[in-house]
Design a protein around this motif. Structure first.
Motif, PDB file in Angstrom:
ATOM      1  N   ALA A  48      18.492 -65.537 -11.855  1.00  0.00           N
ATOM      2  CA  ALA A  48      19.728 -66.036 -11.542  1.00  0.00           C
ATOM      3  C   ALA A  48      20.734 -64.953 -11.473  1.00  0.00           C
ATOM      4  CB  ALA A  48      20.318 -66.952 -12.789  1.00  0.00           C
ATOM      5  N   THR A  49      21.450 -64.596 -10.599  1.00  0.00           N
ATOM      6  CA  THR A  49      22.492 -63.808 -10.345  1.00  0.00           C
ATOM      7  C   THR A  49      23.833 -64.134 -10.289  1.00  0.00           C
ATOM      8  OG1 THR A  49      22.125 -64.056  -7.948  1.00  0.00           O
ATOM      9  CG2 THR A  49      20.733 -62.657  -8.781  1.00  0.00           C
ATOM     10  N   VAL A  50      24.909 -63.033 -10.394  1.00  0.00           N
ATOM     11  CA  VAL A  50      26.149 -63.384 -10.250  1.00  0.00           C
ATOM     12  C   VAL A  50      26.711 -62.274  -9.574  1.00  0.00           C
ATOM     13  CG1 VAL A  50      28.476 -63.596 -11.475  1.00  0.00           C
ATOM     14  CG2 VAL A  50      26.450 -64.739 -12.590  1.00  0.00           C
ATOM     15  N   LYS A  51      27.750 -62.501  -8.490  1.00  0.00           N
ATOM     16  CA  LYS A  51      28.404 -61.267  -7.789  1.00  0.00           C
ATOM     17  C   LYS A  51      29.792 -61.679  -7.580  1.00  0.00           C
ATOM     18  CE  LYS A  51      27.006 -62.664  -3.276  1.00  0.00           C
ATOM     19  NZ  LYS A  51      26.342 -62.332  -1.886  1.00  0.00           N
ATOM     20  N   THR A  52      30.607 -60.698  -7.350  1.00  0.00           N
ATOM     21  CA  THR A  52      31.970 -60.896  -7.044  1.00  0.00           C
ATOM     22  C   THR A  52      32.333 -60.387  -5.378  1.00  0.00           C
ATOM     23  OG1 THR A  52      32.384 -58.721  -7.780  1.00  0.00           O
ATOM     24  CG2 THR A  52      32.877 -60.725  -9.194  1.00  0.00           C
TER      25      THR A  52
END
Length: 65
Positions: free
Chosen positions: A17-21
């Motif tokens: 899973a990844t999170v980015k802005t």
């Protein structure tokens, strides 16, 4: 993605899973758009934000996907 295996012909594949802005840095007061991928349906995702340098605190965000 990371793939691993051996010379015995087996291979395993892992997804994370990844999170980015939408930007690397933000001016004070600028809204931050956060997106992510790779979660399972119904999985609960919790984000805790911390500024550097520290200016103020932010609530922990939890959402069921």
């Amino acid at each position: 993605m990371v793939a691993g295996g051996s010379n015995l012909g087996s291979t395993e594949l892992y997804g994370f899973a990844t999170v980015k802005t939408d930007a690397l840095d933000y001016a004070p007061g600028t809204p931050v758009h956060i997106t992510g991928t790779g979660w399972e349906p119904g999985e609960t995702v919790t984000l805790t934000l911390q500024e550097s340098p520290y200016f103020d605190t932010h609530p922990t965000m939890t959402r069921r996907r």
